[in-house]
Motif scaffolding. Structure first.
Motif, PDB file in Angstrom:
ATOM      1  N   SER A   1      39.574  50.848  48.475  1.00  0.00           N
ATOM      2  CA  SER A   1      39.440  49.877  47.288  1.00  0.00           C
ATOM      3  C   SER A   1      39.978  50.797  45.951  1.00  0.00           C
ATOM      4  O   SER A   1      40.251  50.362  45.137  1.00  0.00           O
ATOM      5  CB  SER A   1      37.934  49.205  46.890  1.00  0.00           C
ATOM      6  N   GLY A   2      39.766  52.182  46.315  1.00  0.00           N
ATOM      7  CA  GLY A   2      40.199  52.993  45.086  1.00  0.00           C
ATOM      8  C   GLY A   2      39.098  53.353  43.925  1.00  0.00           C
ATOM      9  O   GLY A   2      39.377  53.715  42.866  1.00  0.00           O
ATOM     10  N   GLN A   3      38.109  52.620  44.308  1.00  0.00           N
ATOM     11  CA  GLN A   3      36.939  52.738  43.315  1.00  0.00           C
ATOM     12  C   GLN A   3      35.912  53.841  43.807  1.00  0.00           C
ATOM     13  O   GLN A   3      35.766  54.089  45.047  1.00  0.00           O
ATOM     14  CB  GLN A   3      36.118  51.370  43.182  1.00  0.00           C
ATOM     15  N   THR A   4      35.061  54.347  42.795  1.00  0.00           N
ATOM     16  CA  THR A   4      34.146  55.301  43.287  1.00  0.00           C
ATOM     17  C   THR A   4      33.034  54.329  44.036  1.00  0.00           C
ATOM     18  O   THR A   4      32.408  53.496  43.330  1.00  0.00           O
ATOM     19  CB  THR A   4      33.550  56.065  42.201  1.00  0.00           C
ATOM     20  N   ASN A   5      32.017  54.914  44.877  1.00  0.00           N
ATOM     21  CA  ASN A   5      30.885  54.304  45.092  1.00  0.00           C
ATOM     22  C   ASN A   5      29.754  55.053  45.532  1.00  0.00           C
ATOM     23  O   ASN A   5      29.038  55.100  46.609  1.00  0.00           O
ATOM     24  CB  ASN A   5      31.099  53.278  46.410  1.00  0.00           C
ATOM     25  N   LYS A   6      29.825  56.242  44.452  1.00  0.00           N
ATOM     26  CA  LYS A   6      28.640  57.025  44.499  1.00  0.00           C
ATOM     27  C   LYS A   6      28.700  57.353  43.202  1.00  0.00           C
ATOM     28  O   LYS A   6      29.329  57.359  42.149  1.00  0.00           O
ATOM     29  CB  LYS A   6      29.067  58.274  45.487  1.00  0.00           C
ATOM     30  N   GLY A   7      27.266  58.095  42.775  1.00  0.00           N
ATOM     31  CA  GLY A   7      27.129  58.477  41.508  1.00  0.00           C
ATOM     32  C   GLY A   7      26.470  57.306  40.615  1.00  0.00           C
ATOM     33  O   GLY A   7      25.881  56.547  41.174  1.00  0.00           O
ATOM     34  N   TYR A   8      26.887  57.499  39.366  1.00  0.00           N
ATOM     35  CA  TYR A   8      26.143  56.570  38.565  1.00  0.00           C
ATOM     36  C   TYR A   8      26.797  55.002  38.641  1.00  0.00           C
ATOM     37  O   TYR A   8      26.139  54.062  38.670  1.00  0.00           O
ATOM     38  CB  TYR A   8      26.244  56.751  36.831  1.00  0.00           C
ATOM     39  N   ASN A   9      28.079  54.871  38.675  1.00  0.00           N
ATOM     40  CA  ASN A   9      28.746  53.802  38.857  1.00  0.00           C
ATOM     41  C   ASN A   9      28.998  53.489  40.251  1.00  0.00           C
ATOM     42  O   ASN A   9      30.238  53.271  40.730  1.00  0.00           O
ATOM     43  CB  ASN A   9      29.884  53.441  37.934  1.00  0.00           C
ATOM     44  N   ALA A  10      28.093  53.171  41.100  1.00  0.00           N
ATOM     45  CA  ALA A  10      28.321  53.041  42.742  1.00  0.00           C
ATOM     46  C   ALA A  10      28.633  51.713  42.877  1.00  0.00           C
ATOM     47  O   ALA A  10      29.293  51.641  44.036  1.00  0.00           O
ATOM     48  CB  ALA A  10      26.895  53.540  43.292  1.00  0.00           C
ATOM     49  N   CYS A  11      28.218  50.941  42.020  1.00  0.00           N
ATOM     50  CA  CYS A  11      28.807  49.255  42.622  1.00  0.00           C
ATOM     51  C   CYS A  11      29.907  48.994  42.552  1.00  0.00           C
ATOM     52  O   CYS A  11      30.740  49.100  41.576  1.00  0.00           O
ATOM     53  CB  CYS A  11      27.776  48.426  41.743  1.00  0.00           C
ATOM     54  N   THR A  12      30.713  48.296  43.625  1.00  0.00           N
ATOM     55  CA  THR A  12      32.205  48.113  43.525  1.00  0.00           C
ATOM     56  C   THR A  12      32.542  46.764  42.976  1.00  0.00           C
ATOM     57  O   THR A  12      33.738  46.413  42.965  1.00  0.00           O
ATOM     58  CB  THR A  12      32.716  48.160  44.789  1.00  0.00           C
ATOM     59  N   HIS A  13      31.306  46.027  42.842  1.00  0.00           N
ATOM     60  CA  HIS A  13      31.655  44.674  42.171  1.00  0.00           C
ATOM     61  C   HIS A  13      31.539  44.685  40.883  1.00  0.00           C
ATOM     62  O   HIS A  13      32.016  44.057  40.011  1.00  0.00           O
ATOM     63  CB  HIS A  13      30.680  43.823  43.077  1.00  0.00           C
ATOM     64  N   TYR A  14      30.505  45.255  40.269  1.00  0.00           N
ATOM     65  CA  TYR A  14      30.175  45.202  38.905  1.00  0.00           C
ATOM     66  C   TYR A  14      30.185  46.198  38.005  1.00  0.00           C
ATOM     67  O   TYR A  14      30.008  46.380  36.938  1.00  0.00           O
ATOM     68  CB  TYR A  14      28.302  44.734  38.720  1.00  0.00           C
ATOM     69  N   PHE A  15      30.761  47.309  38.530  1.00  0.00           N
ATOM     70  CA  PHE A  15      31.099  48.528  37.727  1.00  0.00           C
ATOM     71  C   PHE A  15      30.298  49.156  36.803  1.00  0.00           C
ATOM     72  O   PHE A  15      29.271  49.471  37.334  1.00  0.00           O
ATOM     73  CB  PHE A  15      32.720  48.035  37.000  1.00  0.00           C
ATOM     74  N   GLU A  16      30.538  48.963  35.521  1.00  0.00           N
ATOM     75  CA  GLU A  16      29.576  49.604  34.466  1.00  0.00           C
ATOM     76  C   GLU A  16      28.417  48.751  34.156  1.00  0.00           C
ATOM     77  O   GLU A  16      27.633  49.102  33.404  1.00  0.00           O
ATOM     78  CB  GLU A  16      30.496  50.016  33.461  1.00  0.00           C
ATOM     79  N   ASP A  17      28.223  47.781  34.676  1.00  0.00           N
ATOM     80  CA  ASP A  17      27.025  46.784  34.527  1.00  0.00           C
ATOM     81  C   ASP A  17      25.819  47.236  35.105  1.00  0.00           C
ATOM     82  O   ASP A  17      24.806  46.696  34.898  1.00  0.00           O
ATOM     83  CB  ASP A  17      27.359  45.283  34.872  1.00  0.00           C
ATOM     84  N   LEU A  18      25.834  48.083  35.864  1.00  0.00           N
ATOM     85  CA  LEU A  18      24.751  48.675  36.581  1.00  0.00           C
ATOM     86  C   LEU A  18      23.962  49.648  35.771  1.00  0.00           C
ATOM     87  O   LEU A  18      24.491  50.523  35.212  1.00  0.00           O
ATOM     88  CB  LEU A  18      25.380  49.279  38.028  1.00  0.00           C
ATOM     89  N   ASP A  19      22.631  49.501  35.863  1.00  0.00           N
ATOM     90  CA  ASP A  19      21.770  50.472  35.505  1.00  0.00           C
ATOM     91  C   ASP A  19      21.541  51.656  36.408  1.00  0.00           C
ATOM     92  O   ASP A  19      20.971  51.164  37.270  1.00  0.00           O
ATOM     93  CB  ASP A  19      20.487  49.740  35.049  1.00  0.00           C
ATOM     94  N   SER A  20      21.744  52.842  36.199  1.00  0.00           N
ATOM     95  CA  SER A  20      21.231  54.036  36.810  1.00  0.00           C
ATOM     96  C   SER A  20      20.778  55.289  36.225  1.00  0.00           C
ATOM     97  O   SER A  20      21.214  55.446  35.150  1.00  0.00           O
ATOM     98  CB  SER A  20      22.566  54.328  37.848  1.00  0.00           C
ATOM     99  N   ILE A  21      19.901  55.859  36.734  1.00  0.00           N
ATOM    100  CA  ILE A  21      19.350  56.986  36.055  1.00  0.00           C
ATOM    101  C   ILE A  21      19.140  58.125  37.206  1.00  0.00           C
ATOM    102  O   ILE A  21      19.223  57.750  38.425  1.00  0.00           O
ATOM    103  CB  ILE A  21      17.852  56.896  35.529  1.00  0.00           C
TER     104      ILE A  21
END
Lengths: 178, 158
Positions: free
Chosen positions: B66-86
């Motif tokens: 998909s060319g997206q990252t799926n690890k780290g802070y923005n791991a979700c490939t659907h919602y991108f930066e809407d995800l809350d991660s700490i």
């Protein structure tokens, strides 16, 4: 393993005798060692070295003399550094429709499928129906195909700890009954 | 099997290079005219079209495909930066929080109380990104394939 009346050919030669007259060619496309480009298409076909990383297309032999032309020795066959096997899909599909039995199976999801509220086929899924709603022209023709692209790596020759990894890419047809 | 990519190293993000001939053929099959094919069952010629329905892959391959990252802070490939991660310092890992926004609007767990730092969560479910949004993100990207220097990062808007 196989059901009755399905037999595997015993030798590779026999298998080739069956497959080769069908015209299902497999292309061997040379690739850059560092995955930069494929030596494929008008622009890249006649290149000797990669445009991005300047790596050579062919392996350099240990006793290679470089650019010096040696008349005594005939030019030897060049060995590519990396090869990608590619089987074009359109000839495959043409052959699929040539067979009466297979051509009927590709209709299956519209005619013979049991339609109730149960989920038992990809054609019952929301994504399938969403595509039907959006592309009406596409959905009218039941023979139009829907592919799944599956990708994974595997180790050759049952080498569990091998670091060499080969990647097959397969296309499956979702029209066929499961 | 339609493509076989030789080793010794796995292609990683450069798998796009190898999928190019396949993509070109799929685009040709998706075009309006399609491909003229003889159907033996119905005894007629027709224009065959095809589309890519789903992709089947494991989690590490999803990031390459998909060319997206799926690890780290923005791991979700659907919602991108809407995800809350700490990042949890003691555990040394990233965890994903904020699941309460997927609950029904008047759900009791959404209210403020003893847990969740005593805060209420009134946000609704994040929306799926549209094609235009995604195009806006990737428009300026210069992708360089190969195991060399790699692509340049797109500067983030401040």
């Amino acid at each position: 393993m196989l059901s009755r009346a399905n037999e595997l050919p015993t030798t590779t030669y026999e298998a080739k005798q069956v497959v080769c007259p069908l015209g299902l060619e497999i292309q061997k496309i040379h690739a850059c060692l560092n995955d930069c480009i494929l030596y494929h298409g008008e622009e890249y076909e006649n290149l000797d070295a990669c445009l991005v990383c300047k790596a050579s297309q062919y392996k350099i032999r240990r006793d290679d003399l470089g650019n010096v032309e040696c008349e005594e020795r005939p030019s030897r066959k060049k060995i590519p550094t990396k090869v990608m096997w590619y089987a074009p899909i359109i000839p495959h599909l043409k052959h699929l429709f040539r067979n009466k039995y297979n051509a009927k199976l590709l209709w299956w999801h519209k005619e013979d499928r049991k339609i109730d509220n149960m989920q038992r086929d990809p054609a019952d899924g929301t994504q399938w129906r969403a595509i039907d709603r959006e592309f009406l022209e596409f959905a009218d023709e039941a023979r139009n195909l829907r592919f799944a692209l599956s990708i994974d790596d595997f180790n050759r020759f049952r080498e569990q700890s091998s670091i060499h990894s080969t990647w097959p890419v397969t296309l499956c047809i979702y029209n066929l009954p499961l | 099997m339609h493509v076989l990519i030789q080793g010794p190293k796995q292609p990683g993000n450069d798998i796009d290079v190898y999928l190019r001939p396949l993509v070109e053929e799929l685009l040709f099959l998706w075009s309006k005219s399609g491909v003229r094919v003889w159907d033996e069952y119905k005894q007629e010629h027709f224009d065959l079209r095809a589309l890519l329905f789903v992709t089947i892959n494991d989690w590490p391959a999803l990031s390459n495909l998909s060319g997206q990252t799926n690890k780290g802070y923005n791991a979700c490939t659907h919602y991108f930066e809407d995800l809350d991660s700490i990042f949890l310092k003691k555990c040394q890992k990233v965890v994903y929080i904020g699941h309460r926004r997927f609950l029904p609007v008047r759900h009791p767990v959404r209210k403020k109380g003893k847990h969740f730092k005593g805060k209420a969560d009134r946000r609704t479910k994040p929306h799926n990104q549209t094609e235009d949004d995604i195009l806006k993100m990737v428009k300026d990207m210069k992708v360089v394939f190969g195991k060399g220097q790699g692509s340049e990062l797109v500067p983030k808007d401040t």
